[in-house]
Design an enzyme around this catalytic site. Structure first.
Site, PDB file in Angstrom:
ATOM      1  CE  LYS A  81      -3.850   2.318   2.498  1.00 21.45           C
ATOM      2  NZ  LYS A  81      -4.692   2.303   3.571  1.00 21.45           N
TER       3      LYS A  81
ATOM      4  CD  GLU B 243       6.206  -3.693   3.833  1.00 21.51           C
ATOM      5  OE1 GLU B 243       5.821  -4.445   4.405  1.00 21.51           O
ATOM      6  OE2 GLU B 243       6.454  -2.457   4.288  1.00 21.51           O
TER       7      GLU B 243
ATOM      8  CE  LYS C 172      -6.535   2.006  -0.901  1.00 21.68           C
ATOM      9  NZ  LYS C 172      -7.167   1.940   0.400  1.00 21.68           N
TER      10      LYS C 172
ATOM     11  CB  SER D  23     -11.437   7.345  -4.026  1.00 20.12           C
ATOM     12  OG  SER D  23     -10.176   7.493  -3.463  1.00 20.12           O
TER      13      SER D  23
END
Length: 333
Positions: free
Chosen positions: A200, A240, A255, A281
């Site tokens: 992320k 990660e 993301k 978004s």
């Protein structure tokens, strides 16, 4: 024989629809789609989100009706994001693990009405903190890792107890996947899946989402660079992801989505694990702005953008276009 023209004419297989279909390397299915939804308090409540045209915050009763529509379209799962009232936000995010909290009640309502609808819950503290960060802060404003994990464990357990099928830690604290997995196992939730937001990024594409959940004003110009990933880094993302898999993640998330499809591809190639991506978004808002101006063909671009995720290796896509895409797929069968 060497591949030379005119023996090889690549356009031959593009001449007819049926030959194009026969050699299509990737296909998008409604089963690839996960619909993110925003839930707010009250009954028969519906609020539009200015920065996300067409997306609404819904009270639980209306969300259940929406979930029934999604299920009828064949969408297999929704991802739940609560809008916490300002008066319930605290520095320690105690509302995050309230067994009668908004997210927990929404999970129970959806699973009661639709037992077979997959429900994914967000495990992160930013919707519940008065400062808008994803964790607890020390006196210098630094997000504390280990102390935050203790709250995340309680939050994940409260979601599992409410009936969530998948808990999705999106906080990016070190070691939280292993801690949550151990807690789920020790409390008997051996079949609760973990979707780890493993890569992320500290992205500027999240702005409309923060408007939607009401955390934009809380963070007050701050950033999340001390725990989310640097957009410049790819190898770090792979580290990660490897750590989260080793700690017990059942699936991993990249993301944002389209600007980071290279990470999706690397993840799938290097680990061969269930890999998901989030068309966030900001991506949605940019597309919608172009559609509303008539600059892009709405349906064609939605489907092309989602197919790009499949080509990159994503097994599933969180997207605010899921409902519209499902309707297009059903129509074009």
């Amino acid at each position: 024989m060497a591949e030379t023209f005119p023996n090889i004419r690549m356009r031959r297989m593009r001449r007819h629809t049926f030959t194009r279909d026969l050699m299509a390397e990737h296909q998008l299915s409604v089963k690839d789609l996960i619909y993110p939804v925003f839930v707010l308090e009250g009954k028969n409540q519906r609020e539009s989100i200015a920065s996300m045209p067409g997306v609404e915050r819904l009270s639980i009763d209306l969300l259940v009706e929406e979930a029934k529509e999604l299920y009828a379209l064949g969408i297999p799962a929704l991802a739940l994001f609560p809008v916490t009232p300002l008066e319930r936000k605290t520095e320690c995010a105690s509302e995050a693990f309230n067994p009668d909290g908004l997210a927990q009640r929404a999970v129970r309502a959806i699973k009661s009405a639709l037992p077979d609808m997959g429900v994914i819950t967000d495990v992160a503290l930013d919707p519940f903190t008065s400062h808008g960060q994803d964790g607890l802060l020390n006196d210098d404003g630094y997000v504390l890792n280990d102390e935050t994990i203790e709250v995340l464990i309680q939050q994940a357990l409260s979601h599992a107890q409410a009936g969530a099928d998948i808990v999705a830690p999106s906080d990016m604290m070190d070691g939280r996947i292993g801690a949550i997995r151990q807690a789920l196992e020790s409390h008997g939730f051996i079949n609760t899946c973990i979707m780890a937001y493993s890569a992320k990024y500290a992205s500027h594409y999240y702005g409309p989402f923060r408007d939607a959940v009401g955390s934009a004003g809380n963070i007050k110009g701050g950033n999340k660079k001390s725990y989310q990933m640097d957009p410049a880094n790819s190898n770090e993302a792979i580290r990660e992801i490897a750590l989260d898999i080793a700690e017990g993640a059942d699936m991993v998330m990249v993301k944002p989505g389209m600007p980071y499809l290279d990470i999706v591809r690397r993840c799938k190639d290097e680990f061969s694990v269930p890999t998901f991506a989030y068309q966030v978004s900001g991506e949605y808002a940019m597309h919608k702005a172009a559609f509303l101006q008539g600059w892009l063909d709405e349906e064609a671009v939605i489907m092309e953008s989602l197919l790009a995720f499949k080509r990159a290796g994503a097994d599933g896509i969180l997207t605010y276009f899921a409902k519209q895409a499902a309707q297009i797929l059903a129509r074009d069968k």
